[in-house]
Motif scaffolding. Structure first.
Motif, short mmCIF file in Angstrom:
data_model
loop_
_atom_site.label_atom_id
_atom_site.label_comp_id
_atom_site.label_asym_id
_atom_site.label_seq_id
_atom_site.Cartn_x
_atom_site.Cartn_y
_atom_site.Cartn_z
N CYS A 48 0.81 -1.23 0.00
CA CYS A 48 0.00 0.00 0.00
C CYS A 48 0.83 1.27 0.00
N CYS A 49 2.11 1.17 0.42
CA CYS A 49 2.91 2.39 0.52
C CYS A 49 4.40 2.07 0.49
N VAL A 50 5.22 3.11 0.43
CA VAL A 50 6.67 2.93 0.35
C VAL A 50 7.23 2.32 1.64
N PHE A 51 6.60 2.57 2.78
CA PHE A 51 7.09 1.99 4.03
C PHE A 51 6.88 0.48 4.05
N CYS A 52 5.77 0.01 3.50
CA CYS A 52 5.52 -1.43 3.45
C CYS A 52 6.47 -2.11 2.46
N SER A 53 6.90 -1.40 1.43
CA SER A 53 7.80 -1.97 0.43
C SER A 53 9.28 -1.85 0.81
N TYR A 54 9.69 -0.73 1.37
CA TYR A 54 11.12 -0.45 1.57
C TYR A 54 11.52 -0.16 3.00
N GLY A 55 10.57 -0.18 3.94
CA GLY A 55 10.85 0.17 5.32
C GLY A 55 11.04 -1.02 6.23
N THR A 56 11.57 -0.74 7.41
CA THR A 56 11.78 -1.77 8.41
C THR A 56 10.51 -2.04 9.22
N VAL A 57 9.55 -1.11 9.15
CA VAL A 57 8.29 -1.23 9.87
C VAL A 57 7.17 -0.88 8.90
N PRO A 58 6.10 -1.69 8.84
CA PRO A 58 4.97 -1.34 7.96
C PRO A 58 4.25 -0.09 8.47
N CYS A 59 3.52 0.55 7.60
CA CYS A 59 2.84 1.80 7.93
C CYS A 59 1.81 1.61 9.04
N PRO A 60 1.49 2.69 9.79
CA PRO A 60 0.51 2.60 10.87
C PRO A 60 -0.85 2.03 10.46
N PRO A 61 -1.40 2.40 9.29
CA PRO A 61 -2.69 1.76 8.91
C PRO A 61 -2.59 0.24 8.81
N ILE A 62 -1.48 -0.29 8.29
CA ILE A 62 -1.29 -1.75 8.22
C ILE A 62 -1.12 -2.31 9.62
N GLN A 63 -0.34 -1.64 10.47
CA GLN A 63 -0.14 -2.10 11.83
C GLN A 63 -1.47 -2.21 12.58
N GLU A 64 -2.41 -1.31 12.26
CA GLU A 64 -3.71 -1.30 12.94
C GLU A 64 -4.76 -2.14 12.20
N GLY A 65 -4.37 -2.75 11.07
CA GLY A 65 -5.27 -3.62 10.34
C GLY A 65 -6.35 -2.90 9.57
N ASP A 66 -6.09 -1.64 9.22
CA ASP A 66 -7.11 -0.83 8.54
C ASP A 66 -6.47 -0.05 7.40
N CYS A 67 -5.87 -0.75 6.45
CA CYS A 67 -5.16 -0.09 5.36
C CYS A 67 -6.11 0.51 4.34
N CYS A 68 -5.66 1.59 3.73
CA CYS A 68 -6.45 2.27 2.70
C CYS A 68 -6.58 1.42 1.43
N ASN A 69 -5.70 0.44 1.27
CA ASN A 69 -5.69 -0.41 0.08
C ASN A 69 -6.37 -1.75 0.28
N GLY A 70 -6.79 -2.03 1.49
CA GLY A 70 -7.30 -3.35 1.75
C GLY A 70 -8.63 -3.30 2.36
#
Length: 70
Positions: A48-70
Motif C-alpha cells: 500500500c505504501c513505500v514503508f511497506c515496500s522499503y521500510g523496516t516497519v509497515p505503515c501505521p494503517p497496516i499495523q492497525e489492520g485498517d489499510c487504505c488499500n485493503g
C-alpha cells in the motif's frame, strides 16, 4: 491495542541509502524521493505504501489492520 510504531528506516533499492522517517498515522505514503540519489520510490505491487515496500516497519494503517488499500 498498542500504539503503532511511527518511525521506519527506508532503504533505497537503487543506491542502498538508509534514512529513518516518521510515518503519517492517517494515510499511506505512495511516493518517496531518496535524499541520496534522488530516485522516486513507489510501492511494490501488492503493497500500500513505500514503508511497506522499503521500510523496516509497515505503515501505521497496516499495523492497525485498517489499510487504505485493503
Amino acid at each position: 491495542m498498542a500504539d503503532p510504531i511511527l518511525i521506519s528506516r527506508l532503504r533505497c533499492p537503487e543506491c542502498g541509502h538508509e534514512k529513518d522517517e516518521e510515518m503519517p498515522t492517517n494515510a499511506c505514503m505512495f511516493f518517496y524521493n531518496c535524499s541520496a540519489c534522488g530516485v522516486r520510490l513507489q510501492p511494490l505491487q501488492g503493497d500500500c505504501c513505500v514503508f511497506c515496500s522499503y521500510g523496516t516497519v509497515p505503515c501505521p494503517p497496516i499495523q492497525e489492520g485498517d489499510c487504505c488499500n485493503g
